[in-house]
Design an enzyme around this catalytic site. Sequence first.
Site, PDB file in Angstrom:
ATOM      1  N   ASP A  47       0.856  -1.189   0.000  1.00 29.76           N
ATOM      2  CA  ASP A  47       0.000   0.000   0.000  1.00 29.76           C
ATOM      3  C   ASP A  47       0.897   1.246   0.000  1.00 29.76           C
ATOM      4  OD1 ASP A  47      -3.208   0.559   1.023  1.00 29.76           O
ATOM      5  OD2 ASP A  47      -1.769   2.213   1.092  1.00 29.76           O
ATOM      6  N   ASN A  77     -13.032  -3.236   2.644  1.00 25.87           N
ATOM      7  CA  ASN A  77     -14.008  -2.163   2.765  1.00 25.87           C
ATOM      8  C   ASN A  77     -14.968  -2.276   1.581  1.00 25.87           C
ATOM      9  OD1 ASN A  77     -12.741  -1.020   5.067  1.00 25.87           O
ATOM     10  ND2 ASN A  77     -11.233  -0.013   3.746  1.00 25.87           N
ATOM     11  N   GLY A 131     -15.490   3.019   3.865  1.00 21.83           N
ATOM     12  CA  GLY A 131     -14.110   3.451   3.678  1.00 21.83           C
ATOM     13  C   GLY A 131     -13.487   3.053   2.360  1.00 21.83           C
ATOM     14  N   GLN A 132     -14.272   2.428   1.478  1.00 20.31           N
ATOM     15  CA  GLN A 132     -13.685   2.037   0.188  1.00 20.31           C
ATOM     16  C   GLN A 132     -13.456   3.277  -0.680  1.00 20.31           C
ATOM     17  OE1 GLN A 132     -15.898  -0.871  -2.101  1.00 20.31           O
ATOM     18  NE2 GLN A 132     -14.215  -1.158  -3.556  1.00 20.31           N
ATOM     19  N   SER A 133     -12.239   3.408  -1.200  1.00 17.56           N
ATOM     20  CA  SER A 133     -11.913   4.559  -2.058  1.00 17.56           C
ATOM     21  C   SER A 133     -11.494   4.124  -3.458  1.00 17.56           C
ATOM     22  CB  SER A 133     -10.809   5.400  -1.421  1.00 17.56           C
ATOM     23  OG  SER A 133      -9.632   4.626  -1.233  1.00 17.56           O
ATOM     24  N   HIS A 151     -10.217  -5.358  -3.228  1.00 15.67           N
ATOM     25  CA  HIS A 151      -8.883  -5.573  -2.661  1.00 15.67           C
ATOM     26  C   HIS A 151      -8.984  -5.988  -1.207  1.00 15.67           C
ATOM     27  CE1 HIS A 151      -9.998  -1.297  -2.391  1.00 15.67           C
ATOM     28  NE2 HIS A 151      -9.347  -1.264  -1.248  1.00 15.67           N
ATOM     29  N   LEU A 152      -8.072  -6.860  -0.823  1.00 19.64           N
ATOM     30  CA  LEU A 152      -7.931  -7.261   0.569  1.00 19.64           C
ATOM     31  C   LEU A 152      -6.740  -6.516   1.142  1.00 19.64           C
ATOM     32  CD1 LEU A 152      -9.625  -9.624  -0.619  1.00 19.64           C
ATOM     33  CD2 LEU A 152      -8.330 -11.164   0.849  1.00 19.64           C
ATOM     34  N   HIS A 153      -6.963  -5.820   2.238  1.00 18.63           N
ATOM     35  CA  HIS A 153      -5.845  -5.223   2.969  1.00 18.63           C
ATOM     36  C   HIS A 153      -5.275  -6.302   3.896  1.00 18.63           C
ATOM     37  CE1 HIS A 153      -6.901  -0.822   2.337  1.00 18.63           C
ATOM     38  NE2 HIS A 153      -8.091  -1.354   2.109  1.00 18.63           N
TER      39      HIS A 153
END
Length: 111
Positions: free
Chosen positions: A29, A84, A90-92, A97-99
């Site tokens: 990230d 998210n 909080g998804q931007s 995607h997996l954090h």
Amino acid sequence: MSTIFGKILAGEIPADRVYEDDRCIAFRDVNPCAPTHLLVIPRKPLAQLDAMEEADEALVGHLMRVATLVAKQAGIDDFRLVVNNGAGAGQSVFHLHLHVIGGRDLSWPPG
Ligand code: 5GP
């Protein structure tokens, strides 16, 4: 519609890749919230988790397995996976995607 992650997948913008296979890639990230903060994304452009269909179950399971692989590769046993789903959560970036977050103590519940 292509997102910044679509551009990373296409090699149009750089990313610090730590893993890739025929179904997904993982990279650091750009704005890490912990010593280890990786993103695992499918090559298939699913916008978010609730866009997945039954046929995507194996893919999403694969993303979770790769998340554990890259965490181990980063030397961490304890980590958090975050997805998210939607701007309110909080998804931007609207490419699933997996954090993978770890390398420090993580509090609960998240904000
Ligand atoms: P979201 O808020 O959608 O769950 O997470 C998006 C994540 O993507 C954020 O943690 C953000 O720092 C990361 N990000 C956004 N743009 C880029 C980029 O161009 N490169 C990388 N490596 N990460 C990015």
